[in-house]
Design an enzyme around this catalytic site. Structure first.
Site, PDB file in Angstrom:
ATOM      1  N   ALA A  11      60.485 145.324  95.893  1.00 36.30           N
ATOM      2  CA  ALA A  11      60.243 145.778  94.066  1.00 36.30           C
ATOM      3  C   ALA A  11      61.475 146.044  93.683  1.00 36.30           C
ATOM      4  CB  ALA A  11      58.898 145.882  94.249  1.00 36.30           C
ATOM      5  N   SER A  12      62.462 146.005  94.176  1.00 35.95           N
ATOM      6  CA  SER A  12      64.242 147.066  93.700  1.00 35.95           C
ATOM      7  C   SER A  12      64.428 146.426  92.843  1.00 35.95           C
ATOM      8  CB  SER A  12      64.123 147.829  95.045  1.00 35.95           C
ATOM      9  OG  SER A  12      64.662 147.241  95.770  1.00 35.95           O
ATOM     10  N   ARG A  13      64.546 144.872  93.577  1.00 33.10           N
ATOM     11  CA  ARG A  13      65.700 144.069  92.646  1.00 33.10           C
ATOM     12  C   ARG A  13      64.496 142.239  93.019  1.00 33.10           C
ATOM     13  NH1 ARG A  13      69.115 142.671  96.221  1.00 33.10           N
ATOM     14  NH2 ARG A  13      68.858 143.443  97.910  1.00 33.10           N
ATOM     15  N   ASP A  61      60.855 150.055 105.619  1.00 33.17           N
ATOM     16  CA  ASP A  61      61.673 148.574 106.168  1.00 33.17           C
ATOM     17  C   ASP A  61      60.400 147.836 107.200  1.00 33.17           C
ATOM     18  OD1 ASP A  61      63.028 146.593 107.872  1.00 33.17           O
ATOM     19  OD2 ASP A  61      64.361 147.615 108.735  1.00 33.17           O
ATOM     20  N   ASN A  88      56.191 139.967  99.565  1.00 33.62           N
ATOM     21  CA  ASN A  88      57.523 139.331  98.922  1.00 33.62           C
ATOM     22  C   ASN A  88      58.713 139.976  99.471  1.00 33.62           C
ATOM     23  OD1 ASN A  88      59.509 138.551  96.003  1.00 33.62           O
ATOM     24  ND2 ASN A  88      59.708 140.625  96.525  1.00 33.62           N
ATOM     25  N   SER A 148      58.664 129.942 100.298  1.00 33.59           N
ATOM     26  CA  SER A 148      59.915 129.265  99.516  1.00 33.59           C
ATOM     27  C   SER A 148      59.510 127.679 100.410  1.00 33.59           C
ATOM     28  CB  SER A 148      61.642 130.011 100.181  1.00 33.59           C
ATOM     29  OG  SER A 148      62.099 128.643 100.632  1.00 33.59           O
ATOM     30  N   TYR A 161      65.699 131.100 109.176  1.00 35.59           N
ATOM     31  CA  TYR A 161      64.709 131.101 107.704  1.00 35.59           C
ATOM     32  C   TYR A 161      63.561 130.164 106.803  1.00 35.59           C
ATOM     33  CZ  TYR A 161      64.534 131.913 102.546  1.00 35.59           C
ATOM     34  OH  TYR A 161      63.495 132.162 101.057  1.00 35.59           O
ATOM     35  N   LYS A 165      59.742 130.670 107.169  1.00 38.59           N
ATOM     36  CA  LYS A 165      59.051 130.349 105.175  1.00 38.59           C
ATOM     37  C   LYS A 165      57.881 129.167 106.643  1.00 38.59           C
ATOM     38  CE  LYS A 165      60.537 133.226 102.569  1.00 38.59           C
ATOM     39  NZ  LYS A 165      60.434 134.317 102.084  1.00 38.59           N
ATOM     40  N   ILE A 194      66.148 130.507  92.097  1.00 39.22           N
ATOM     41  CA  ILE A 194      65.612 131.589  91.724  1.00 39.22           C
ATOM     42  C   ILE A 194      67.165 132.323  91.450  1.00 39.22           C
ATOM     43  CG2 ILE A 194      64.126 132.961  91.266  1.00 39.22           C
ATOM     44  CD1 ILE A 194      62.930 130.566  91.397  1.00 39.22           C
TER      45      ILE A 194
HETATM   46  P1  NAP Z   1      66.711 140.161  96.467  1.00 37.70           P
HETATM   47  O1  NAP Z   1      67.416 139.645  94.842  1.00 37.70           O
HETATM   48  O2  NAP Z   1      67.784 139.430  97.372  1.00 37.70           O
HETATM   49  O3  NAP Z   1      66.215 140.843  96.927  1.00 37.70           O
HETATM   50  C1  NAP Z   1      65.373 141.168  97.814  1.00 37.70           C
HETATM   51  C2  NAP Z   1      64.260 142.051  98.093  1.00 37.70           C
HETATM   52  O4  NAP Z   1      63.400 142.620  99.221  1.00 37.70           O
HETATM   53  C3  NAP Z   1      65.098 144.019  97.786  1.00 37.70           C
HETATM   54  O5  NAP Z   1      63.642 144.748  97.395  1.00 37.70           O
HETATM   55  C4  NAP Z   1      65.184 144.962  98.939  1.00 37.70           C
HETATM   56  O6  NAP Z   1      64.847 145.671  99.192  1.00 37.70           O
HETATM   57  C5  NAP Z   1      64.284 143.782  99.696  1.00 37.70           C
HETATM   58  N1  NAP Z   1      63.937 144.053 101.166  1.00 37.70           N
HETATM   59  C6  NAP Z   1      64.993 143.428 101.599  1.00 37.70           C
HETATM   60  N2  NAP Z   1      64.324 143.445 103.575  1.00 37.70           N
HETATM   61  C7  NAP Z   1      63.768 145.175 102.817  1.00 37.70           C
HETATM   62  C8  NAP Z   1      62.763 145.163 104.459  1.00 37.70           C
HETATM   63  N3  NAP Z   1      63.297 144.844 105.240  1.00 37.70           N
HETATM   64  N4  NAP Z   1      62.342 146.477 104.148  1.00 37.70           N
HETATM   65  C9  NAP Z   1      61.612 146.065 103.166  1.00 37.70           C
HETATM   66  N5  NAP Z   1      62.426 145.682 101.830  1.00 37.70           N
HETATM   67  C10 NAP Z   1      63.524 145.107 102.295  1.00 37.70           C
HETATM   68  O7  NAP Z   1      65.081 138.465  97.229  1.00 37.70           O
HETATM   69  P2  NAP Z   1      64.795 137.628  96.523  1.00 37.70           P
HETATM   70  O8  NAP Z   1      65.601 136.286  96.040  1.00 37.70           O
HETATM   71  O9  NAP Z   1      64.636 137.935  95.111  1.00 37.70           O
HETATM   72  O10 NAP Z   1      63.676 137.134  97.072  1.00 37.70           O
HETATM   73  C11 NAP Z   1      62.297 137.701  97.282  1.00 37.70           C
HETATM   74  C12 NAP Z   1      61.684 136.617  98.232  1.00 37.70           C
HETATM   75  O11 NAP Z   1      61.499 134.955  97.731  1.00 37.70           O
HETATM   76  C13 NAP Z   1      61.744 136.433  99.587  1.00 37.70           C
HETATM   77  O12 NAP Z   1      61.318 136.398 100.097  1.00 37.70           O
HETATM   78  C14 NAP Z   1      62.819 135.431  99.369  1.00 37.70           C
HETATM   79  O13 NAP Z   1      62.916 134.981 101.170  1.00 37.70           O
HETATM   80  C15 NAP Z   1      62.080 134.421  98.619  1.00 37.70           C
HETATM   81  N6  NAP Z   1      62.614 133.362  97.890  1.00 37.70           N
HETATM   82  C16 NAP Z   1      63.627 133.529  97.263  1.00 37.70           C
HETATM   83  C17 NAP Z   1      64.212 132.413  96.664  1.00 37.70           C
HETATM   84  C18 NAP Z   1      65.638 132.509  95.667  1.00 37.70           C
HETATM   85  O14 NAP Z   1      65.988 131.454  95.456  1.00 37.70           O
HETATM   86  N7  NAP Z   1      66.175 133.753  95.264  1.00 37.70           N
HETATM   87  C19 NAP Z   1      63.595 131.825  96.828  1.00 37.70           C
HETATM   88  C20 NAP Z   1      62.755 131.042  97.333  1.00 37.70           C
HETATM   89  C21 NAP Z   1      61.863 132.154  98.524  1.00 37.70           C
HETATM   90  P3  NAP Z   1      66.771 146.662  98.637  1.00 37.70           P
HETATM   91  O15 NAP Z   1      66.999 146.779  97.042  1.00 37.70           O
HETATM   92  O16 NAP Z   1      66.225 147.983  98.963  1.00 37.70           O
HETATM   93  O17 NAP Z   1      67.525 145.935  99.356  1.00 37.70           O
END
Ligand code: NAP
Length: 257
Positions: A11-13, A61, A88, A148, A161, A165, A194
């Site tokens: 939830a940080s980003r 983690d 998430n 996803s 990936y 999923k 996204i």
């Molecule tokens: P993101 O911007 O890369 O953010 C990832 C988040 O997950 C960050 O808060 C990160 O923490 C955290 N994280 C990564 N590895 C972790 C771990 N081992 N333990 C705990 N936290 C962890 O990704 P996003 O685009 O928001 O994606 C979020 C989810 O949506 C993912 O599951 C992704 O597969 C899915 N998704 C994304 C998209 C897209 O287009 N963006 C599309 C479909 C699905 P830190 O800040 O500490 O690194």
């Protein structure tokens, strides 16, 4: 009214951050989990607190068993309950190698973070939810898995990936079937493209694809689009649906002729 508690991994980003902010707006106290970016996680907590909400930040983690236990223990010690788990956190395929070159190390990392972590975290938290229901202080807690379009769209440069999923999608059905008797509904939200840090390296590619009609709704998705679907679930607006897939993808999944 007792404020409910939501635990959002990653939830940080990005999407997780958007979900946490939206749930805080629904009076959920939030457990903001992150892996390494403490500054970003603290910013989310501050933003929630400035708006009058409550939140804690927990580094864990999710691919590591001891970290998952620490995450759940800290949430329970702080709030005594978890009413909504949002799985998430996820990573993209490191290196995005072609299927014929893909490395075992990347496969293991993606599986551990995107599938094994959510599975065993759901198991831990489901047990807490069941205990809360049996003690009578919790009703209809829920689990949401962020999958996803990669659960069904084959990308041959990130097979790990896609497989993770697809597995998370089946995991939703498994937990939905197992937990229904307790009144715990489980949902899958399937985002499309996204705009987040995860997709920033491939922005130009998707700008072009979207302009050319990749999705009927011709724009990038935003974290808030996904967060709104989570809010509908959190408000209990889908009480007779479980194991359900909610596409948040601008219509990407539609077959067109
Ligand atoms: P993101 O911007 O890369 O953010 C990832 C988040 O997950 C960050 O808060 C990160 O923490 C955290 N994280 C990564 N590895 C972790 C771990 N081992 N333990 C705990 N936290 C962890 O990704 P996003 O685009 O928001 O994606 C979020 C989810 O949506 C993912 O599951 C992704 O597969 C899915 N998704 C994304 C998209 C897209 O287009 N963006 C599309 C479909 C699905 P830190 O800040 O500490 O690194």
């Amino acid at each position: 009214m007792i404020d409910k508690v939501a635990l959002i991994t990653g939830a940080s980003r990005g999407i997780g951050r958007g979900i946490a902010l939206a749930l805080a707006g629904e009076r959920f106290r939030c457990v903001i989990n992150y892996a390494s970016n403490a500054v970003a996680a603290e910013e989310v907590r501050e933003q929630i607190e400035q708006a009058g909400g409550g939140a804690i930040v927990v580094r864990a983690d999710i691919s590591v068993a001891a970290d998952r236990r620490h995450l759940v223990d800290t949430a329970m010690d702080s709030f005594g309950r978890i009413d909504l788990l949002v799985n998430n956190a996820g990573i993209t395929s490191p290196g995005r190698a072609d299927l014929l070159e893909a490395a075992e190390e990347s496969f293991d990392r993606v599986m551990a973070t995107n599938l094994k972590g959510p599975f065993f975290l759901s198991q831990l938290i489901a047990r807490q939810m069941i205990a809360g229901i049996e003690k009578g202080f919790q009703q209809a807690p829920k689990i949401v898995n962020i999958t996803s379009i990669s659960a069904y769209a084959a990308s041959v440069n990130r097979g790990d990936y896609c497989i993770a999923k697809a597995g998370l999608s089946m995991m939703t059905q498994l937990f939905a079937a197992r937990l229904a008797e307790y009144g715990i509904n489980v949902y899958e939200i399937r985002p499309g493209v996204i705009e987040t840090d995860m997709t920033s390296p491939v922005k130009a590619k998707y700008d072009k694809l979207i302009a050319e009609g990749l999705t009927p709704i011709k724009r990038w998705g935003r974290a808030e689009d996904v967060a709104k679907a989570v809010v509908a679930i959190a408000r209990d607006l889908l009480p007779f649906s479980t194991g359900e897939v909610i596409n948040v993808d601008g219509g990407y999944h539609l077959r067109r002729l």
